[in-house]
Design an enzyme around this catalytic site. Structure first.
Site, PDB file in Angstrom:
ATOM      1  N   CYS A 259       0.894  -1.166   0.000  1.00  0.00           N
ATOM      2  CA  CYS A 259       0.000   0.000   0.000  1.00  0.00           C
ATOM      3  C   CYS A 259       0.930   1.214   0.000  1.00  0.00           C
ATOM      4  O   CYS A 259       1.164   1.836   1.031  1.00  0.00           O
ATOM      5  CB  CYS A 259      -0.891  -0.012   1.236  1.00  0.00           C
ATOM      6  SG  CYS A 259      -2.035  -1.386   1.261  1.00  0.00           S
ATOM      7  N   ALA A 261       1.368   4.240  -1.946  1.00  0.00           N
ATOM      8  CA  ALA A 261       1.230   5.658  -2.322  1.00  0.00           C
ATOM      9  C   ALA A 261       1.092   6.550  -1.100  1.00  0.00           C
ATOM     10  O   ALA A 261       0.443   6.153  -0.128  1.00  0.00           O
ATOM     11  CB  ALA A 261       0.020   5.824  -3.223  1.00  0.00           C
ATOM     12  N   PRO A 262       1.688   7.742  -1.118  1.00  0.00           N
ATOM     13  CA  PRO A 262       2.436   8.376  -2.209  1.00  0.00           C
ATOM     14  C   PRO A 262       3.915   8.009  -2.266  1.00  0.00           C
ATOM     15  O   PRO A 262       4.683   8.678  -2.951  1.00  0.00           O
ATOM     16  CB  PRO A 262       2.269   9.866  -1.906  1.00  0.00           C
ATOM     17  CG  PRO A 262       2.195   9.919  -0.406  1.00  0.00           C
ATOM     18  CD  PRO A 262       1.494   8.651   0.032  1.00  0.00           C
ATOM     19  N   GLY A 263       4.323   6.964  -1.566  1.00  0.00           N
ATOM     20  CA  GLY A 263       5.679   6.459  -1.758  1.00  0.00           C
ATOM     21  C   GLY A 263       6.695   6.872  -0.726  1.00  0.00           C
ATOM     22  O   GLY A 263       7.895   6.679  -0.936  1.00  0.00           O
ATOM     23  N   LYS A 265       7.442   5.570   2.245  1.00  0.00           N
ATOM     24  CA  LYS A 265       8.232   4.454   2.803  1.00  0.00           C
ATOM     25  C   LYS A 265       8.950   3.699   1.696  1.00  0.00           C
ATOM     26  O   LYS A 265      10.042   3.166   1.912  1.00  0.00           O
ATOM     27  CB  LYS A 265       7.327   3.556   3.649  1.00  0.00           C
ATOM     28  CG  LYS A 265       6.756   4.326   4.843  1.00  0.00           C
ATOM     29  CD  LYS A 265       5.880   3.495   5.719  1.00  0.00           C
ATOM     30  CE  LYS A 265       5.146   4.387   6.711  1.00  0.00           C
ATOM     31  NZ  LYS A 265       4.108   5.241   6.076  1.00  0.00           N
ATOM     32  N   ASP A 281      -0.285   0.123  -5.374  1.00  0.00           N
ATOM     33  CA  ASP A 281      -1.369   0.848  -4.706  1.00  0.00           C
ATOM     34  C   ASP A 281      -2.622   0.717  -5.561  1.00  0.00           C
ATOM     35  O   ASP A 281      -2.543   0.636  -6.785  1.00  0.00           O
ATOM     36  CB  ASP A 281      -1.030   2.320  -4.467  1.00  0.00           C
ATOM     37  CG  ASP A 281      -1.848   2.920  -3.324  1.00  0.00           C
ATOM     38  OD1 ASP A 281      -1.334   3.000  -2.192  1.00  0.00           O
ATOM     39  OD2 ASP A 281      -3.030   3.278  -3.569  1.00  0.00           O
ATOM     40  N   ASP A 307      -5.272  -3.906  -6.670  1.00  0.00           N
ATOM     41  CA  ASP A 307      -5.761  -4.233  -5.332  1.00  0.00           C
ATOM     42  C   ASP A 307      -4.814  -5.306  -4.800  1.00  0.00           C
ATOM     43  O   ASP A 307      -4.789  -6.435  -5.318  1.00  0.00           O
ATOM     44  CB  ASP A 307      -7.200  -4.750  -5.425  1.00  0.00           C
ATOM     45  CG  ASP A 307      -7.760  -5.127  -4.062  1.00  0.00           C
ATOM     46  OD1 ASP A 307      -6.964  -5.355  -3.118  1.00  0.00           O
ATOM     47  OD2 ASP A 307      -8.987  -5.208  -3.930  1.00  0.00           O
ATOM     48  N   ASP A 326       1.564  -1.169   4.874  1.00  0.00           N
ATOM     49  CA  ASP A 326       1.196   0.088   5.544  1.00  0.00           C
ATOM     50  C   ASP A 326      -0.295   0.269   5.240  1.00  0.00           C
ATOM     51  O   ASP A 326      -0.675   0.984   4.314  1.00  0.00           O
ATOM     52  CB  ASP A 326       2.048   1.220   4.954  1.00  0.00           C
ATOM     53  CG  ASP A 326       1.867   2.534   5.678  1.00  0.00           C
ATOM     54  OD1 ASP A 326       1.261   2.541   6.757  1.00  0.00           O
ATOM     55  OD2 ASP A 326       2.324   3.564   5.153  1.00  0.00           O
ATOM     56  N   CYS A 379      -1.247   4.122  10.757  1.00  0.00           N
ATOM     57  CA  CYS A 379      -1.084   5.389  11.493  1.00  0.00           C
ATOM     58  C   CYS A 379      -2.334   5.585  12.352  1.00  0.00           C
ATOM     59  O   CYS A 379      -3.063   6.557  12.207  1.00  0.00           O
ATOM     60  CB  CYS A 379      -0.830   6.560  10.549  1.00  0.00           C
ATOM     61  SG  CYS A 379      -2.013   6.746   9.226  1.00  0.00           S
TER      62      CYS A 379
HETATM   63  C1  LIG Z   1      -1.423   4.770   4.730  1.00  0.00           C
HETATM   64  S1  LIG Z   1      -1.506   4.976   3.028  1.00  0.00           S
HETATM   65  C2  LIG Z   1       0.093   4.458   2.508  1.00  0.00           C
HETATM   66  C3  LIG Z   1       1.199   5.469   2.736  1.00  0.00           C
HETATM   67  C4  LIG Z   1       2.501   5.034   2.090  1.00  0.00           C
HETATM   68  N1  LIG Z   1       2.918   3.723   2.527  1.00  0.00           N
HETATM   69  C5  LIG Z   1       3.623   6.027   2.359  1.00  0.00           C
HETATM   70  O1  LIG Z   1       4.447   5.785   3.238  1.00  0.00           O
HETATM   71  O2  LIG Z   1       3.682   7.033   1.662  1.00  0.00           O
HETATM   72  C6  LIG Z   1      -2.496   3.610   2.566  1.00  0.00           C
HETATM   73  C7  LIG Z   1      -2.589   3.379   1.069  1.00  0.00           C
HETATM   74  O3  LIG Z   1      -3.270   2.147   0.872  1.00  0.00           O
HETATM   75  C8  LIG Z   1      -3.887   2.214  -0.388  1.00  0.00           C
HETATM   76  N2  LIG Z   1      -4.830   1.070  -0.454  1.00  0.00           N
HETATM   77  C9  LIG Z   1      -6.027   0.942   0.147  1.00  0.00           C
HETATM   78  N3  LIG Z   1      -6.563  -0.266  -0.124  1.00  0.00           N
HETATM   79  C10 LIG Z   1      -5.677  -0.916  -0.912  1.00  0.00           C
HETATM   80  C11 LIG Z   1      -5.652  -2.192  -1.537  1.00  0.00           C
HETATM   81  N4  LIG Z   1      -6.669  -3.043  -1.387  1.00  0.00           N
HETATM   82  N5  LIG Z   1      -4.591  -2.515  -2.296  1.00  0.00           N
HETATM   83  C12 LIG Z   1      -3.551  -1.646  -2.460  1.00  0.00           C
HETATM   84  N6  LIG Z   1      -3.539  -0.422  -1.901  1.00  0.00           N
HETATM   85  C13 LIG Z   1      -4.568  -0.063  -1.130  1.00  0.00           C
HETATM   86  C14 LIG Z   1      -4.486   3.602  -0.407  1.00  0.00           C
HETATM   87  O4  LIG Z   1      -4.744   4.010  -1.733  1.00  0.00           O
HETATM   88  C15 LIG Z   1      -3.380   4.410   0.276  1.00  0.00           C
HETATM   89  O5  LIG Z   1      -2.553   5.012  -0.674  1.00  0.00           O
END
Ligand SMILES: C[S@@+](CC[C@H](N)C(=O)[O-])C[C@H]1O[C@@H](n2cnc3c(N)ncnc32)[C@H](O)[C@@H]1O
Length: 441
Positions: A259, A261-263, A265, A281, A307, A326, A379
């Site tokens: 997961c 975005a926005p990248g 980590k 993502d 997904d 994440d 978070c």
């Molecule tokens: C907490 S944010 C991630 C922050 C990111 N790891 C960072 O450090 O910048 C959670 C992310 O999970 C994505 N997300 C939600 N459900 C998802 C899924 N089923 N598969 C992949 N990504 C998913 C959302 O679009 C969102 O960008």
């Protein structure tokens, strides 16, 4: 003032803040709602909106005392905006009488609220006359006192009977601007010195972090465009080193950032290791931001829109050495940065988040090699999205064990004289981390 130096009337800003508040109450994020505000109003409206959201619980309680019945939605949003800014703790840089006059003018200058201008005037002037009594009376209300919805306060009281007040207090604080130095392009002491030369005071935090004494626009940071630093909270900066700590440095590990975005980590993993990272993502637009960020930092990963739980649609069948999950969550640990979150979330969202986290964990675990590591993080301050989630997973997966992990880190300001119990001493957001290992087959 706007960017071209013209003074923008307060009543116009109050109208715009009320529209943003209304949009947030109907389910739009603060960022999306602010994007709809005319560009010349946006900086001022954003600053005022944050002040309003940080006193929104108090404003709701005051409105209930001042008006027997809730007014129509736009009138209510304007009234709540004015009441929040009139609260002594709001920090609004206006005299109370100015705020009242401008709020009434804001009502009169819109066709939708014009007929209610007298009502707003009556409520606000009564507030000015009876301020002390109304503040004391509303102070008995938990929502007013802690600026969170009641379901949120009750859930936290239930999960943290000894620490819930400190956690809420910290969540209402002002976050610092924290940076992560790109280890491929510089060092923390070198960057602290560069900031000093630019007239910006800072202190080092953690392995790669720097906290600015005063926040500033990213364009003013030395070398930002060249990828020397990124903005990232100190707790979020723990993820990449934690996952890499347990991996063999000898081989080039294959890591899935599920997961991504926005990248933030993803980039950190690439800055401090030679791992081959797949960044996934579900949100195509946010995936674009992963690529943009990596380009600025001079890093490279395979970026995919999918997904993560639907592994048959994207996985090539090769097992990963490590997975970073994440997971999407309530965001309850980052409310001090995004005060809209408190008023956006509904109690019913929690079950949805927990179900998505479970689904992602269960779907991704089989993609890990024997002895592979999975770092689960959110978070969130809620145990339902952290410790309870992982305990349930471990109870159903005897092939998984938990390695030493930070667990729940609660939001904490650096200057708090009464730190949250068992927390680290840095200034950071609320996070949860659990590092899992897959037992050898
Ligand atoms: C907490 S944010 C991630 C922050 C990111 N790891 C960072 O450090 O910048 C959670 C992310 O999970 C994505 N997300 C939600 N459900 C998802 C899924 N089923 N598969 C992949 N990504 C998913 C959302 O679009 C969102 O960008």
């Amino acid at each position: 003032m706007n960017v071209s130096g013209h003074k923008i009337e307060l009543w116009r800003q109050l109208q715009a803040v009320a529209s943003v508040v209304l949009a947030i109450r109907s389910g739009l994020s603060g960022t999306a709602a602010l994007n709809d505000v005319p560009i010349e109003l946006r900086p001022g409206v954003q600053a005022l909106t944050f002040l309003v959201l940080r006193s929104f619980g108090r404003a709701q309680a005051l409105q209930e005392l001042l008006a027997k019945r809730a007014p129509p939605p736009r009138t209510q949003a304007l009234l709540l905006t004015a009441l929040a800014l009139l609260c002594p703790q709001s920090g609004a840089p206006y005299e109370a009488f100015t705020l009242v006059n401008q709020a009434v003018l804001a009502a009169k200058r819109s066709e939708v609220t014009r007929a209610q201008a007298g009502f707003i005037n009556g409520c606000l002037r009564r507030f000015l006359r009876e301020r002390e009594g109304l503040m004391a009376m509303s102070g008995k209300n938990l929502v007013a006192l802690w600026n969170r919805p009641l379901w949120w306060i009750r859930l936290l009281m239930n999960e943290q009977p000894h620490g819930w007040q400190a956690i809420l207090r910290e969540g209402n604080g002002r976050p610092p601007m924290t940076l992560r130095v790109n280890a491929r392009k510089g060092t923390v002491p070198g960057y602290v010195a560069a900031l000093m030369r630019a007239g910006l005071e800072s202190i080092a935090v953690g392995q790669s972090g720097v906290i600015l004494r005063q926040p500033c626009p990213v364009q003013e940071l030395p070398g930002f465009a060249e990828g020397l630093v990124s903005v990232q909270d100190a707790a979020a900066q723990l993820a990449a080193p934690l996952l890499l700590r347990e991996l063999s440095a000898a081989s080039r590990p294959r890591i899935l950032d599920a997961c991504a975005a926005p990248g933030g980590k993803t980039a950190h993993l690439l800055e401090i290791s030679d791992a081959a990272v797949t960044a996934l993502d579900i949100d195509a637009r946010r995936c674009g931001r992963i690529s943009e960020n990596l380009r600025r930092l001079g890093l490279d990963a395979e970026v995919m829109v999918a997904d993560a739980a639907e592994t048959s649609t994207w996985w090539d069948g090769r097992l990963f050495d490590a997975i970073l999950l994440d997971a999407p969550c309530s965001g309850s640990g980052v409310v001090r940065r995004h005060p809209d979150i408190a008023w956006l979330r509904r109690e019913s969202d929690m079950a949805q988040f927990v179900a998505t986290q479970t689904r992602l964990l269960n779907a991704l675990w089989p993609l890990l090699k024997p002895k592979g590591k999975l770092l689960y993080c959110t978070c969130s301050i809620f145990r339902t999205e952290g410790e309870n989630q992982i305990q349930t997973f471990l109870a159903h997966n005897t092939g998984a064990r938990i390695l030493p992990s930070p667990g729940h880190l609660m939001p904490q300001g650096g200057t708090n004289p009464e730190p949250v119990r068992d927390n680290s001493t840095d200034d950071h957001d609320g996070f949860y981390f659990a590092l899992l290992e897959k037992c050898a087959a």
